[in-house]
Design an enzyme around this catalytic site. Structure first.
Site, PDB file in Angstrom:
ATOM      1  N   LYS A  84       0.854  -1.183   0.000  1.00  0.00           N
ATOM      2  CA  LYS A  84       0.000   0.000   0.000  1.00  0.00           C
ATOM      3  C   LYS A  84       0.893   1.238   0.000  1.00  0.00           C
ATOM      4  O   LYS A  84       1.798   1.360   0.844  1.00  0.00           O
ATOM      5  CB  LYS A  84      -0.854  -0.047   1.273  1.00  0.00           C
ATOM      6  CG  LYS A  84      -2.258   0.449   1.129  1.00  0.00           C
ATOM      7  CD  LYS A  84      -3.052   0.151   2.390  1.00  0.00           C
ATOM      8  CE  LYS A  84      -4.259   1.056   2.450  1.00  0.00           C
ATOM      9  NZ  LYS A  84      -4.975   0.924   3.719  1.00  0.00           N
TER      10      LYS A  84
HETATM   11  O1  G3P Z   1      -8.498   1.721   5.009  1.00  0.00           O
HETATM   12  C1  G3P Z   1      -8.548   3.100   5.291  1.00  0.00           C
HETATM   13  C2  G3P Z   1      -9.462   3.345   6.430  1.00  0.00           C
HETATM   14  O2  G3P Z   1      -9.009   2.631   7.526  1.00  0.00           O
HETATM   15  C3  G3P Z   1      -9.643   4.748   6.846  1.00  0.00           C
HETATM   16  O3  G3P Z   1     -10.783   4.768   7.636  1.00  0.00           O
HETATM   17  O4  G3P Z   1     -12.330   5.603   9.330  1.00  0.00           O
HETATM   18  O5  G3P Z   1      -9.866   6.096   9.515  1.00  0.00           O
HETATM   19  O6  G3P Z   1     -11.250   7.201   7.782  1.00  0.00           O
HETATM   20  P1  G3P Z   1     -11.066   5.990   8.614  1.00  0.00           P
END
Ligand code: G3P
Length: 215
Positions: free
Chosen positions: A83
């Site tokens: 990634k």
């Molecule tokens: O995979 C990316 C994701 O984990 C981001 O999620 O909720 O931290 O915006 P969030």
């Protein structure tokens, strides 16, 4: 359509797998930090449990650093996907890693323009974040629809969309309707999807009525 678990927690990953909800796993430095312990060890353990792709993020921001970290991550297990943040050096590194046969995910995508560049660089996956756009008053779902249309209209752009930063069951439903390839969701959303008050009320009523007849 595949569903991934957006987590580095082995218990959450195993629980989702038992429900058929773990076609792969996405991690990021924040999710790894929540677990504590060694980055490599955590990833190794996830890869022992999950047969699908396991996405592991590089920390370097320069081309040589991204390449070197990406090559090391790829040695952890056959199903590791590297990634890479959406940066000019990241696009260049994704192109090189593709030539070496290492799958990549260009992440932290917040615009259709970035998605086009990531697809052209040869990223195996592109990872737009919905929830974080919604957080600042933009429309994350609209972006996902736009990226879906761009890929559908340009079949030479050979990449898969992973919708990330999913916050609600409605996100899951709308993304499934628009044909997003992969939805990566936290355990909380996967659990919320199971629930409906009418299901609970129906079960309760059936149990009450079942007491009224002989068994
Ligand atoms: O995979 C990316 C994701 O984990 C981001 O999620 O909720 O931290 O915006 P969030």
């Amino acid at each position: 359509m595949d569903i991934y678990v957006d987590s580095a927690n082995l218990n959450e990953i195993k629980a989702a797998k038992e429900l058929g909800l773990c076609d792969g796993v996405t991690t990021n430095p924040t999710l790894i930090a929540k677990e504590g312990g060694s980055f490599t060890e955590i990833l190794k353990k996830i890869c022992e449990v999950v047969s699908g792709p396991v996405h592991a993020e590089v920390l370097s921001l320069d081309y040589a650093g991204i390449l070197s970290e990406g090559r090391e991550l790829a040695k952890i297990a056959e199903n590791i996907v590297v990634k890479i943040p959406m940066l000019e050096a990241g696009l260049k590194a994704a192109k090189t890693l593709k030539e070496e046969g290492i799958p990549t995910n260009i992440t932290l995508i917040f615009s259709a323009a970035q998605a086009i560049l990531a697809a052209k660089a040869g990223a195996t996956y592109i990872c737009p974040f919905l929830g974080r756009l919604d957080d600042i008053g933009h429309d994350g779902l609209q972006l996902l629809g736009q990226i879906r249309a761009i890929l559908d209209n340009n079949p030479d752009l050979d990449t898969q969309i992973i919708a990330a930063s999913i916050r609600t069951p409605l996100h899951m439903v709308e993304l499934s309707s628009m044909g997003v390839d992969i939805l990566t969701a936290p355990e909380k959303v996967l659990k919320q999807m199971q629930k409906h008050p009418l299901t609970d009320a129906g079960i309760a009523q059936f149990l009450v009525d079942a007491k009224k007849f002989a068994h």
